[in-house]
Design a protein around this motif. Structure first.
Motif, PDB file in Angstrom:
ATOM      1  N   HIS A   1       0.844  -1.194   0.000  1.00 56.80           N
ATOM      2  CA  HIS A   1       0.000   0.000   0.000  1.00 56.80           C
ATOM      3  C   HIS A   1       0.878   1.242   0.000  1.00 56.80           C
ATOM      4  O   HIS A   1       2.008   1.215   0.467  1.00 56.80           O
ATOM      5  CB  HIS A   1      -0.893   0.035   1.241  1.00 56.80           C
ATOM      6  N   LEU A   2       0.329   2.316  -0.498  1.00 53.20           N
ATOM      7  CA  LEU A   2       0.981   3.607  -0.383  1.00 53.20           C
ATOM      8  C   LEU A   2       0.308   4.375   0.741  1.00 53.20           C
ATOM      9  O   LEU A   2      -0.920   4.382   0.861  1.00 53.20           O
ATOM     10  CB  LEU A   2       0.860   4.402  -1.688  1.00 53.20           C
ATOM     11  N   LEU A   3       1.121   4.967   1.600  1.00 60.15           N
ATOM     12  CA  LEU A   3       0.635   5.862   2.636  1.00 60.15           C
ATOM     13  C   LEU A   3       1.016   7.264   2.199  1.00 60.15           C
ATOM     14  O   LEU A   3       2.173   7.514   1.874  1.00 60.15           O
ATOM     15  CB  LEU A   3       1.292   5.544   3.982  1.00 60.15           C
ATOM     16  N   LEU A   4       0.068   8.165   2.177  1.00 60.00           N
ATOM     17  CA  LEU A   4       0.322   9.517   1.713  1.00 60.00           C
ATOM     18  C   LEU A   4      -0.097  10.524   2.770  1.00 60.00           C
ATOM     19  O   LEU A   4      -1.235  10.473   3.255  1.00 60.00           O
ATOM     20  CB  LEU A   4      -0.452   9.814   0.425  1.00 60.00           C
ATOM     21  N   LEU A   5       0.811  11.406   3.121  1.00 59.23           N
ATOM     22  CA  LEU A   5       0.449  12.585   3.893  1.00 59.23           C
ATOM     23  C   LEU A   5       0.073  13.633   2.874  1.00 59.23           C
ATOM     24  O   LEU A   5       0.857  13.925   1.967  1.00 59.23           O
ATOM     25  CB  LEU A   5       1.635  13.089   4.718  1.00 59.23           C
ATOM     26  N   THR A   6      -1.106  14.202   2.994  1.00 57.81           N
ATOM     27  CA  THR A   6      -1.562  15.155   1.986  1.00 57.81           C
ATOM     28  C   THR A   6      -2.351  16.291   2.611  1.00 57.81           C
ATOM     29  O   THR A   6      -2.990  16.116   3.655  1.00 57.81           O
ATOM     30  CB  THR A   6      -2.429  14.459   0.915  1.00 57.81           C
ATOM     31  N   ASN A   7      -2.290  17.435   1.942  1.00 55.99           N
ATOM     32  CA  ASN A   7      -3.105  18.563   2.384  1.00 55.99           C
ATOM     33  C   ASN A   7      -4.446  18.601   1.661  1.00 55.99           C
ATOM     34  O   ASN A   7      -5.233  19.511   1.862  1.00 55.99           O
ATOM     35  CB  ASN A   7      -2.354  19.884   2.189  1.00 55.99           C
ATOM     36  N   LYS A   8      -4.728  17.590   0.833  1.00 57.94           N
ATOM     37  CA  LYS A   8      -6.027  17.520   0.141  1.00 57.94           C
ATOM     38  C   LYS A   8      -7.091  17.060   1.130  1.00 57.94           C
ATOM     39  O   LYS A   8      -6.919  16.075   1.832  1.00 57.94           O
ATOM     40  CB  LYS A   8      -5.961  16.541  -1.022  1.00 57.94           C
ATOM     41  N   LEU A   9      -8.188  17.783   1.159  1.00 59.33           N
ATOM     42  CA  LEU A   9      -9.298  17.393   2.021  1.00 59.33           C
ATOM     43  C   LEU A   9      -9.968  16.177   1.403  1.00 59.33           C
ATOM     44  O   LEU A   9     -10.455  16.220   0.283  1.00 59.33           O
ATOM     45  CB  LEU A   9     -10.300  18.537   2.167  1.00 59.33           C
ATOM     46  N   ILE A  10      -9.965  15.061   2.121  1.00 60.63           N
ATOM     47  CA  ILE A  10     -10.574  13.818   1.657  1.00 60.63           C
ATOM     48  C   ILE A  10     -11.867  13.622   2.423  1.00 60.63           C
ATOM     49  O   ILE A  10     -11.875  13.577   3.651  1.00 60.63           O
ATOM     50  CB  ILE A  10      -9.635  12.608   1.896  1.00 60.63           C
ATOM     51  N   VAL A  11     -12.960  13.504   1.707  1.00 60.94           N
ATOM     52  CA  VAL A  11     -14.254  13.239   2.328  1.00 60.94           C
ATOM     53  C   VAL A  11     -14.530  11.764   2.125  1.00 60.94           C
ATOM     54  O   VAL A  11     -14.689  11.299   1.004  1.00 60.94           O
ATOM     55  CB  VAL A  11     -15.369  14.096   1.706  1.00 60.94           C
ATOM     56  N   SER A  12     -14.565  11.026   3.206  1.00 60.36           N
ATOM     57  CA  SER A  12     -14.746   9.584   3.134  1.00 60.36           C
ATOM     58  C   SER A  12     -16.220   9.225   3.097  1.00 60.36           C
ATOM     59  O   SER A  12     -17.008   9.737   3.880  1.00 60.36           O
ATOM     60  CB  SER A  12     -14.077   8.922   4.339  1.00 60.36           C
ATOM     61  N   THR A  13     -16.567   8.325   2.171  1.00 60.52           N
ATOM     62  CA  THR A  13     -17.942   7.810   2.124  1.00 60.52           C
ATOM     63  C   THR A  13     -18.025   6.451   2.825  1.00 60.52           C
ATOM     64  O   THR A  13     -19.099   5.971   3.107  1.00 60.52           O
ATOM     65  CB  THR A  13     -18.412   7.650   0.674  1.00 60.52           C
ATOM     66  N   ALA A  14     -16.855   5.867   3.101  1.00 61.84           N
ATOM     67  CA  ALA A  14     -16.813   4.579   3.785  1.00 61.84           C
ATOM     68  C   ALA A  14     -16.890   4.806   5.292  1.00 61.84           C
ATOM     69  O   ALA A  14     -16.606   5.898   5.781  1.00 61.84           O
ATOM     70  CB  ALA A  14     -15.507   3.853   3.443  1.00 61.84           C
ATOM     71  N   PRO A  15     -17.265   3.770   6.050  1.00 64.63           N
ATOM     72  CA  PRO A  15     -17.250   3.912   7.503  1.00 64.63           C
ATOM     73  C   PRO A  15     -15.839   4.255   7.967  1.00 64.63           C
ATOM     74  O   PRO A  15     -14.868   3.775   7.397  1.00 64.63           O
ATOM     75  CB  PRO A  15     -17.653   2.514   8.008  1.00 64.63           C
TER      76      PRO A  15
END
Length: 170
Positions: A41-55
């Motif tokens: 897997h890739l782990l990414l530190l990001t400043n992009k706002l991620i809106v999760s639809t998963a639990p």
């Protein structure tokens, strides 16, 4: 005016000397990301706002929330390394692992066999968040997913000039 705040990372298949570099995410103004590899897997530190639809994962449910200053702090996202191909890259498949948190600035990420350490500043003080990860198999059609099994936050307080102690955060 073009923003100077952007990232672009390429991956190479270490087992194929003829492989071409594959871009994780093309340069996008105001998007920064830093990549580490963990068990496929890739782990990414990001400043992009991620809106999760998963639990939410355990850690996202316990320590995560959406920052009022979205896009200015860092969240931790993941995706299977196999999903990054020349035809298929970009932020669409990034899955939220740990959301941005108010008063917490993530400054670095260390990856170990049993999990990761997030280096943070918690209300201006140095802190660490220890995350034990699990790779969970999925169906044949889907890649394995990565989740957080356990999360522990600690802060380091300097005592004098030479000693440091690690104490649990309140």
């Amino acid at each position: 005016m073009l923003s100077m705040l952007l990232s672009q990372v390429h991956l190479l298949d270490a087992e194929d000397s003829n492989s071409m570099p594959v871009c994780v995410q093309a340069r996008t103004p105001d998007l920064e990301y830093f990549v580490e590899h963990y068990k496929g897997h890739l782990l990414l530190l990001t400043n992009k706002l991620i809106v999760s639809t998963a639990p939410p994962t355990h850690a996202a449910a316990v320590i995560g929330c959406t920052s009022a200053a979205a896009g200015q702090d860092y969240s931790l996202v993941t995706l299977p390394a196999s999903q990054v191909t020349a035809e298929h890259s970009g932020t669409d498949n990034w899955q939220l692992l740990v959301a941005e948190r108010p008063d917490v600035a993530v400054t670095d990420l260390d990856v170990f066999d049993s999990g990761i350490v997030l280096h943070e500043r918690l209300a201006g003080r140095p802190a660490l968040t220890l995350l034990r990860l699990s790779v969970e198999p999925q169906s044949v059609q889907q890649s394995a997913s990565l989740s957080v099994l356990h999360q522990q936050q600690v802060s380091s307080e300097l005592i004098g000039c030479r000693q440091a102690s690690v104490v649990p955060c309140q």
